[in-house]
Motif scaffolding. Sequence first.
Motif, PDB file in Angstrom:
ATOM      1  N   ALA A 175       0.717  -1.496  -0.025  1.00 48.33           N
ATOM      2  CA  ALA A 175       0.015  -0.040  -0.190  1.00 48.33           C
ATOM      3  C   ALA A 175       0.782   1.119   0.123  1.00 48.33           C
ATOM      4  N   PHE A 176       1.776   1.360   0.740  1.00 53.76           N
ATOM      5  CA  PHE A 176       2.631   2.507   0.861  1.00 53.76           C
ATOM      6  C   PHE A 176       3.691   2.706  -0.223  1.00 53.76           C
ATOM      7  N   ASN A 177       3.735   1.617  -1.096  1.00 49.65           N
ATOM      8  CA  ASN A 177       4.937   1.712  -2.108  1.00 49.65           C
ATOM      9  C   ASN A 177       4.065   2.378  -3.484  1.00 49.65           C
ATOM     10  N   GLU A 178       2.704   2.354  -3.358  1.00 48.96           N
ATOM     11  CA  GLU A 178       2.116   2.994  -4.271  1.00 48.96           C
ATOM     12  C   GLU A 178       2.463   4.641  -4.246  1.00 48.96           C
ATOM     13  N   TRP A 179       2.909   5.341  -3.092  1.00 47.10           N
ATOM     14  CA  TRP A 179       3.293   6.395  -2.897  1.00 47.10           C
ATOM     15  C   TRP A 179       4.789   6.915  -4.021  1.00 47.10           C
ATOM     16  N   GLU A 180       4.476   7.918  -4.741  1.00 46.76           N
ATOM     17  CA  GLU A 180       5.466   8.400  -5.380  1.00 46.76           C
ATOM     18  C   GLU A 180       6.620   8.519  -4.927  1.00 46.76           C
ATOM     19  N   GLY A 181       7.763   8.177  -5.132  1.00 43.29           N
ATOM     20  CA  GLY A 181       9.163   8.803  -4.296  1.00 43.29           C
ATOM     21  C   GLY A 181       9.430   7.936  -3.089  1.00 43.29           C
ATOM     22  N   ARG A 182       8.535   7.088  -2.838  1.00 45.29           N
ATOM     23  CA  ARG A 182       8.699   6.257  -1.367  1.00 45.29           C
ATOM     24  C   ARG A 182       9.892   5.075  -1.559  1.00 45.29           C
ATOM     25  N   THR A 183      10.569   5.246  -0.652  1.00 52.78           N
ATOM     26  CA  THR A 183      11.556   3.937  -0.482  1.00 52.78           C
ATOM     27  C   THR A 183      11.226   2.788   0.363  1.00 52.78           C
ATOM     28  N   PRO A 184      11.153   1.701  -0.464  1.00 50.30           N
ATOM     29  CA  PRO A 184      10.563   0.562   0.514  1.00 50.30           C
ATOM     30  C   PRO A 184      11.393   0.234   1.698  1.00 50.30           C
ATOM     31  N   ARG A 185      10.476  -0.377   2.713  1.00 53.96           N
ATOM     32  CA  ARG A 185      11.315  -0.714   3.958  1.00 53.96           C
ATOM     33  C   ARG A 185      11.207  -2.065   4.217  1.00 53.96           C
ATOM     34  N   ALA A 186      12.410  -2.791   4.111  1.00 53.18           N
ATOM     35  CA  ALA A 186      12.788  -4.322   4.379  1.00 53.18           C
ATOM     36  C   ALA A 186      12.026  -4.775   5.743  1.00 53.18           C
ATOM     37  N   PHE A 187      11.649  -5.906   5.771  1.00 54.50           N
ATOM     38  CA  PHE A 187      10.832  -6.564   6.912  1.00 54.50           C
ATOM     39  C   PHE A 187      11.869  -6.277   8.088  1.00 54.50           C
ATOM     40  N   THR A 273      -1.376  10.165  -0.221  1.00 55.60           N
ATOM     41  CA  THR A 273      -2.275   9.248   0.104  1.00 55.60           C
ATOM     42  C   THR A 273      -3.727   9.398  -0.288  1.00 55.60           C
ATOM     43  N   GLY A 274      -4.083  10.749  -0.368  1.00 55.80           N
ATOM     44  CA  GLY A 274      -5.475  10.977  -0.568  1.00 55.80           C
ATOM     45  C   GLY A 274      -6.405  10.658   0.332  1.00 55.80           C
ATOM     46  N   ALA A 275      -5.932  10.615   1.744  1.00 61.30           N
ATOM     47  CA  ALA A 275      -6.851  10.199   3.070  1.00 61.30           C
ATOM     48  C   ALA A 275      -7.347  11.264   3.623  1.00 61.30           C
ATOM     49  N   LEU A 276      -6.710  12.597   3.778  1.00 59.67           N
ATOM     50  CA  LEU A 276      -7.083  13.568   4.568  1.00 59.67           C
ATOM     51  C   LEU A 276      -8.466  13.872   4.497  1.00 59.67           C
ATOM     52  N   SER A 277      -9.265  13.731   3.657  1.00 57.66           N
ATOM     53  CA  SER A 277     -10.778  14.228   3.583  1.00 57.66           C
ATOM     54  C   SER A 277     -11.564  12.988   4.637  1.00 57.66           C
ATOM     55  N   LEU A 278     -10.966  11.882   4.352  1.00 57.16           N
ATOM     56  CA  LEU A 278     -11.531  10.587   4.858  1.00 57.16           C
ATOM     57  C   LEU A 278     -11.602  10.932   6.382  1.00 57.16           C
ATOM     58  N   TYR A 279     -10.343  11.171   6.822  1.00 58.73           N
ATOM     59  CA  TYR A 279     -10.061  11.257   8.452  1.00 58.73           C
ATOM     60  C   TYR A 279     -11.044  12.402   8.829  1.00 58.73           C
ATOM     61  N   GLU A 280     -10.995  13.529   8.045  1.00 60.79           N
ATOM     62  CA  GLU A 280     -11.860  14.683   8.814  1.00 60.79           C
ATOM     63  C   GLU A 280     -13.409  14.277   8.582  1.00 60.79           C
ATOM     64  N   ARG A 281     -13.584  13.594   7.724  1.00 59.76           N
ATOM     65  CA  ARG A 281     -15.231  13.363   7.819  1.00 59.76           C
ATOM     66  C   ARG A 281     -15.618  12.357   8.936  1.00 59.76           C
ATOM     67  N   LEU A 282     -14.421  11.452   9.618  1.00 58.81           N
ATOM     68  CA  LEU A 282     -14.507  10.589  10.681  1.00 58.81           C
ATOM     69  C   LEU A 282     -14.713  11.440  11.825  1.00 58.81           C
ATOM     70  N   GLY A 283     -14.311  12.829  11.992  1.00 59.61           N
ATOM     71  CA  GLY A 283     -14.355  13.637  13.102  1.00 59.61           C
ATOM     72  C   GLY A 283     -12.827  13.847  13.456  1.00 59.61           C
ATOM     73  N   MET A 284     -11.684  13.583  12.655  1.00 59.85           N
ATOM     74  CA  MET A 284     -10.545  14.026  13.158  1.00 59.85           C
ATOM     75  C   MET A 284     -10.030  15.437  12.669  1.00 59.85           C
ATOM     76  N   HIS A 285      -9.208  16.111  13.435  1.00 58.48           N
ATOM     77  CA  HIS A 285      -8.995  17.411  12.826  1.00 58.48           C
ATOM     78  C   HIS A 285      -7.469  17.505  12.981  1.00 58.48           C
TER      79      HIS A 285
END
Length: 297
Positions: A175-187, A273-285
């Motif tokens: 999931a996280f490696n879908e982000w542009e420019g992210r370096t994978p993290r080994a186990f 991630t595009g997830a900011l609006s989701l978290y705000e809808r759930l009540g986070m600020h």
Amino acid sequence: MNAPHDVRPARPEDLREVLAVFHAVDLDTAGETLLDAVDLEGFWSDPTFDAEHDTRLVFDGGRPVAAGSLFANGFARVDVVPDACGRGLGTLLADWVERRQRERGGDHCEQEAFETDTRTRTFLEARGYVPAHETWSLELPADATIAERPLPDGVVVRPMRAGEEHVVHQVVEDAFNEWEGRTPRAFESWKALVLDRPGMTQDHLLVAAAGDDVLGACVGMDGESDDEYWVAQLAVRRDQRGRGLAQQLLAVSYAAARARGRTRGRLDTDSRTGALSLYERLGMHVTLSFTSYRLTL
């Protein structure tokens, strides 16, 4: 620099001194401390990290006044305590960080600056760093809850089982490696930061699963203050998104934390991630925002 300073690699026994520098800078620029001793111990125990070669600690009359750290993914921290700014210590450490990253074969460095930290932003931009992405810290107020979501038939949220560690790591990385420019993290690096973290229990490591098939994962961590709980990683397989799994993982994770007295639910998300609006809808600020700057070497 205006006066000589002692500069050397940080040693294991210097962890508290490095943390003190970080805390002085974070309090000055963000108004709160954002890293505790357990966090830093996790970073230092990453097998890809070598304190002898990947840190520098600067002393003025025996007092630590600046610190530089370079981590496996090219992320660096260069920190100078407020009353030592203007002496060239930031330039000294930034030069070292970039030189060290080139020695390691890296093609970039990343550093962060808070939205209100004009001094660091100006410094990084003058060195050729450009904004890469925005990050926001969010909080769920103590009097708010994440609404639970009904899950598809056969899917449950439960603690991660022994033997699922590699699968959970892969779900997070995919999931996280879908982000542009992210370096994978080994186990092994993920294990040092997550599985080996002191105090981790089954409530901190949750999965959404259909039988033995892990569809999503949520990694929580106790914060520095007694009432604080961070969701450090939340990931759902691409083919399982839009089914309510992320919301239910979040709801169960924060509810378990509150049952232990940790009433402040927190997490970070960024513009990739595009997830900011989701978290705000759930009540986070949003409580803090900062920019990740990237320098191509």
